[in-house]
Write a protein that holds these residues in place. Structure first.
Motif, mmCIF file in Angstrom:
data_model
loop_
_atom_site.group_PDB
_atom_site.id
_atom_site.type_symbol
_atom_site.label_atom_id
_atom_site.label_comp_id
_atom_site.label_asym_id
_atom_site.label_seq_id
_atom_site.Cartn_x
_atom_site.Cartn_y
_atom_site.Cartn_z
ATOM 1 N N LYS A 303 0.668 -1.285 0.077
ATOM 2 C CA LYS A 303 0.108 -0.001 0.093
ATOM 3 C C LYS A 303 0.751 1.052 -0.020
ATOM 4 C CE LYS A 303 -3.984 -2.193 2.416
ATOM 5 N NZ LYS A 303 -4.886 -1.999 3.315
ATOM 6 N N ALA A 304 2.060 1.097 0.054
ATOM 7 C CA ALA A 304 3.079 2.462 0.165
ATOM 8 C C ALA A 304 3.308 2.645 -1.306
ATOM 9 C CB ALA A 304 4.340 1.970 0.694
ATOM 10 N N GLU A 305 3.846 3.951 -1.557
ATOM 11 C CA GLU A 305 4.229 4.274 -2.797
ATOM 12 C C GLU A 305 5.620 3.820 -3.403
ATOM 13 O OE1 GLU A 305 3.880 8.768 -5.156
ATOM 14 O OE2 GLU A 305 4.970 8.648 -3.043
ATOM 15 N N GLY A 306 5.551 3.609 -4.778
ATOM 16 C CA GLY A 306 6.705 2.999 -5.324
ATOM 17 C C GLY A 306 6.814 3.698 -6.702
ATOM 18 N N PHE A 307 8.000 3.643 -7.330
ATOM 19 C CA PHE A 307 8.332 4.445 -8.523
ATOM 20 C C PHE A 307 8.966 3.462 -9.685
ATOM 21 C CE2 PHE A 307 8.865 6.993 -4.647
ATOM 22 C CZ PHE A 307 7.814 7.866 -4.716
ATOM 23 N N LEU A 308 8.656 3.433 -10.891
ATOM 24 C CA LEU A 308 9.093 2.574 -11.885
ATOM 25 C C LEU A 308 10.547 3.405 -12.290
ATOM 26 C CD1 LEU A 308 9.042 0.477 -14.063
ATOM 27 C CD2 LEU A 308 8.046 2.108 -15.549
#
Length: 423
Positions: A303-308
């Protein structure tokens, strides 16, 4: 007598003397020039730098002690002599931008990983205490320590005031920055944190085992071994805790990983890359992005933010990274550096892991060609960050956007055909 004969020998001897005389003249001219620069440096210290130092609370005693016997080191790079103009770089004739894969050569990775594993046990209690206080895992700290100075093996051969003073006086491109660092170095001595003779640095002016610039030392260096002195030159606890304190200052999130290698299906555009295009990791998974090796993303991360992040576009490994990845970039503003630290930390903690995907045969381009391509994209309205010849994430995703709009498969990385197409 054969060969030159007597006359030839006489002339050879005469020309030999001329060459010796010319060499002596050049030596004396160089010596005179160096002496002149030394005098100009001393004048600059007293009439230019000293008033600013005094205004910052530096005493004359500290100032004089710091520069006692210090002369400009004219062997340092990126210098321009007084009265001269910086040289404009010539057109590049060598390919300066190679494959990102070269950054992860095993001869570089292996010593950091093996050295970190050896020290993980040796300093286990120290690392546990640092993680408890700062929330930064030990393998991350070890990887940075190993990458920066080979776990303290790299010797600091330069006097910090020699390096910073030379660069603040003669740097062609970063004079103001080095002046700020020089004043900070004087503040370190003024506050009694280090004596001048202990201020040993790299050729770039970075201090000690964490390679802190003086401003970073003042902000982030800590006394963790409790001896009453902040010692990032010889104290391992101070070194590791100072690195942790630095990372926390820039936003390290306790309990989160740095990132995960993933597979990205063709249906997901590589132009979605970037720290400003984050989404929940569970949402990335819904798009078909999966961890390599069949593992699921940790439930704590879903549920946490991630980045490509795709440092070679479609020509290399892909990652979903967390905000902690971008904290690592604060230590060195390079995607590849942060990846190196992340991979090294994983290898220290879990054994000799390697990236699953191979780095493609990309690179071999002139930086000037990439810069020209970036300027062409800018003219078309794309944000490439800076036309500096280095394909950062803004350049990579701009390439992908342009390719898609022109009916081409999005690769998100420059190649020779693309450079020609955008000229």
């Amino acid at each position: 007598m054969t060969g030159l004969g007597r006359e030839g020998v006489r002339y050879a001897g005469f020309f030999g003397l001329l060459l010796q005389a010319a060499a002596l003249l050049l030596f004396f001219a160089a010596s005179a020039s160096a002496a002149k620069i030394d005098d100009q440096f001393r004048a600059w210290l007293q009439t230019d730098l000293w008033p600013e130092a005094a205004a910052k609370g530096i005493s004359h005693k500290t100032f004089d002690a710091a520069f006692d016997g210090v002369k400009p080191n004219l062997k340092l790079p990126d210098l321009v002599m007084p009265g001269e103009k910086p040289k404009i770089p010539k057109v590049q004739h060598q390919a300066e931008f190679g494959s990102p894969g070269a950054y992860f050569a095993e001869k570089t990775l292996a010593p950091v990983a093996s050295g970190g594993r050896a020290r993980a046990g040796q300093y286990a209690s120290t690392l546990a205490a640092i993680e408890k206080r700062y929330g930064v895992p030990g393998p991350i700290l070890l990887a940075i320590w190993g990458r920066e100075t080979g776990y303290g093996a790299a010797k600091m051969r330069y006097d910090a005031f020699e390096v910073l003073g030379t660069r603040a006086f003669l740097s062609a491109t970063k004079r103001a920055m080095y002046r700020t660092e020089l004043i900070a170095a004087l503040e370190i001595v003024q506050k009694g944190l280090e004596p001048p003779g202990a201020m040993k640095a790299s050729w770039a002016g970075a201090l000690g085992q964490p390679q802190f610039m003086p401003t970073s030392f003042l902000k982030h260096a800590v006394d963790f071994d409790g001896d009453g002195r902040i010692d990032i030159w010889t104290s391992v606890p101070d070194t590791l805790a100072s690195i942790a304190n630095y990372l926390v200052h820039y936003g390290w999130v306790r309990g989160r990983d740095w990132g995960f290698e993933v597979t990205v299906p063709a249906s997901v555009s590589c132009s979605l890359e970037g720290p400003d295009r984050g989404r929940k990791i569970s949402d990335w998974a819904k798009l078909g992005i999966a961890r390599v090796g069949g593992k699921s993303f940790p439930s704590s991360e879903a549920k946490a933010e991630g980045f490509l992040m795709m440092p070679a576009g479609r020509y290399g490994p892909a990652f979903i990274v967390t905000p902690n990845f971008y904290v690592l970039k604060e230590y060195n503003t390079s995607d590849l550096y942060a990846l190196f630290i992340g991979l090294s930390a994983d290898r220290i903690a879990h054994g000799d892991r390697r990236f699953s995907a191979e780095w493609g045969a990309v690179g071999g381009l002139y930086r000037s060609d990439i810069a020209a391509m970036q300027r062409a994209l800018e003219k078309k309205g794309y944000d490439v960050g800076s036309p500096d010849g280095l394909p950062g994430f803004k350049t990579r995703r701009s390439i992908g956007d342009w390719q898609e709009k022109n009916g081409l498969p999005a690769t998100c990385f420059p190649d020779e055909k693309l450079v020609k197409a955008l000229k």
